[in-house]
Write an enzyme that holds these catalytic residues in place. Sequence first.
Site, short mmCIF file in Angstrom:
data_model
loop_
_atom_site.label_atom_id
_atom_site.label_comp_id
_atom_site.label_asym_id
_atom_site.label_seq_id
_atom_site.Cartn_x
_atom_site.Cartn_y
_atom_site.Cartn_z
N GLY A 289 121.01 23.01 -37.23
CA GLY A 289 120.68 24.40 -37.54
C GLY A 289 121.87 25.23 -37.95
O GLY A 289 122.99 24.72 -38.07
N ILE B 88 123.57 27.73 -36.36
CA ILE B 88 124.61 27.77 -35.34
C ILE B 88 125.05 26.37 -34.97
O ILE B 88 126.25 26.08 -34.84
CB ILE B 88 124.09 28.51 -34.08
N ASP C 120 118.88 16.49 -33.05
CA ASP C 120 118.03 17.44 -33.73
C ASP C 120 116.70 16.79 -34.05
O ASP C 120 116.63 15.58 -34.30
CB ASP C 120 118.70 17.93 -35.02
N GLU D 269 115.26 15.75 -39.21
CA GLU D 269 116.18 14.72 -39.69
C GLU D 269 116.94 15.14 -40.95
O GLU D 269 118.08 14.73 -41.16
CB GLU D 269 115.46 13.39 -39.94
N ALA E 262 121.90 24.49 -28.60
CA ALA E 262 121.54 25.44 -29.66
C ALA E 262 120.11 25.23 -30.15
O ALA E 262 119.63 25.99 -30.98
CB ALA E 262 122.51 25.30 -30.83
N LYS F 123 117.98 39.62 -28.06
CA LYS F 123 116.55 39.87 -27.89
C LYS F 123 116.07 39.53 -26.49
O LYS F 123 114.91 39.81 -26.13
CB LYS F 123 115.76 39.11 -28.95
N LYS G 128 113.89 33.43 -24.07
CA LYS G 128 115.33 33.27 -23.96
C LYS G 128 115.86 33.84 -22.64
O LYS G 128 116.83 33.34 -22.07
CB LYS G 128 116.03 33.93 -25.15
N GLY H 113 123.57 35.27 -42.84
CA GLY H 113 123.29 34.11 -43.67
C GLY H 113 122.61 32.96 -42.96
O GLY H 113 122.48 31.88 -43.52
N THR I 238 111.15 46.78 -42.69
CA THR I 238 110.07 47.05 -41.74
C THR I 238 110.00 48.51 -41.33
O THR I 238 108.92 49.07 -41.19
CB THR I 238 110.22 46.17 -40.49
#
Length: 632
Positions: free
Chosen positions: A310, A312, A332, A335, A383, A429, A441, A470, A492
């Site tokens: 990913g 991060i 991960d 693949e 992560a 968040k 989280k 990004g 939004t």
Amino acid sequence: MLSESGLFYMNFLSSRSKRHILRTVTLLIADIVIINLAQFLALFIRHELSMTLLRKSGYLESVIRFAPIVTAAALILFAVCGLYTNVWSSVGLRDVLRIGAANAFLALGQYFAMALMELSIPRSFPVLFWLFLTAMMILERMALISARHIRSRIRQSGKRKRTMLIGGGEAGLIILQEFINSKDSKNKVVCIIDDNKDKWKLRLDGVPVVGGRESIAEAAKKYEVEEIVFTIPSCIGSERREIISRCQNTGLPLKILPGLAQIANGDVTVSRLRKVEIEDLLGRDSVKVNMEEIGANIKGKTVLVTGGGGSIGSELCRQVAAREPGKLVIFDIYENNAYAIQQELLRKYGDALPLEVRIGSVRDAKRVDMLFEEFKPDIVYHAAAHKHVPLMEESPCEAIKNNVFGTYHVASAADRYGTDTFVMISTDKAVNPTNIMGASKRVCEMIVQTFAKKSVHTRFVAVRFGNVLGSNGSVIPLFRKQIEEGGPVTVTHKDIIRYFMTIPEAVSLVMQAGVYAKGGEIFVLDMGDPVRIDDLARNMIRLSGMEPDVDIKIVYTGLRPGEKLYEELLMSEEGMGTTANDLIFIGHPAEFSEDQLRLSLEALGMLCETNDQEGIIDAVTSLVTTYHPSRN
């Protein structure tokens, strides 16, 4: 390590080596002639301009015999003093003093060397030789500079963009000379902006320094500027944003020099100038971390990165790989992502990096256990997670399975297999969450804190930060795509704000947390000022050469499920402790019942089996007391 100026000089030489070699050879030949001419003139003046007296004295013969030695010594001395590597744009007092000092050393050295060799030489010779040599070398360099300026003015007689340079430092000087000397240059620099008041009303290569950043708009009109070039790569954060904003307000095209990292690679050339990107406007003061500590913490260790493909996770893999791990293990479920980072690292490091890639999900407790049994990692960077707020609002069960139970499985395995450090990636968040992703989280943080209290050998910590620039699915790529398609750009809410940081900064914080970890901490980054998403969208439209609400419309779509106007980094009941890094803090989260956490996890497990979404929301609301679901 090389100083910043040293890096600029190295790149100046590397980027234009042919022209530099030609200039250096010209100076060498001219200096050889001048050194010998100065010796002759010193003797000629000493003997009252009489060749007859000079021949009778025998001094000329002695000087001729010693001439090869003093010439060679002079060229070596001049090179050591930087008279051939210096960027000669003008001859200032510092240059005169350097030439004078080098020549004084040369003249005295020649006098004493000739005396030791019993070669006759008059006592007045060193003084006269020094005077003639210094004067001629200064005139020689002034003549070469003047010739270059004349050639440049002739070349620039055609139509070129009238250009303003922002920054009169080393990088600005290099770019200025590129504009002047490059036959392919399409720019004529007409003024320079620099905040150093000592440079005001001076000229660099004949171009006036007209004032500081406050003068940008006025100078742009006065000098009929057509383009602005920002040449201060070391300027970052709020100062960079302010200067670029002033440039943008002129409505002129703006280009920027690459950052220091690119400059260190030899990219200080006009061809490397690029348009200003939104990241330049959002750039914050860099998070400084102790790379030596991080390197020592990782070197020789087996490091596991879950979610390693990913945004991060892949950056974690890059930074870990650069610090000589004993083994890097990428885990991960996707693949394609895992393959992409694997191939990138193999291309860069080859067999020098012990790299293993395994496919699997953190939701699968048996697969996670097999992974830990095979590699027994010393450090785990966790992560792997679902992160998209609106999508998770529609699939809360998946958020719990992946985020909560995925974290539990990895943390449990880390504890069983004796992992030294476990670092979980959290989010802003998780503070007073209004969505299931943030609440999940927060539950992950609670799991980490619980393991930290009972574990004998593993240090469990979490790292909390805001949005990263990004990353996959983030707002910047979305806005960019909408602008490319002609709009509209969807925001939004007009007042919605977010904190931003770069992916490398986020990862450096995560890795530093692993060093600071004692167990149970939630590390929080001082992320600077928040950014209004509406301002972000408008700036991106302007950077694309268009006007917001004229060329590209902005449409306000309303807050999505689970979204709030602003994010927080700490709960109100948390205090903040300091670390050795003044931009990294330690939150002290509110107390919670470990028994309730255990019972809630059991209940959530059963609710996930039946996909009872409402039941999941109720269970999480009961566990995370700061969670206020937006649907209620």
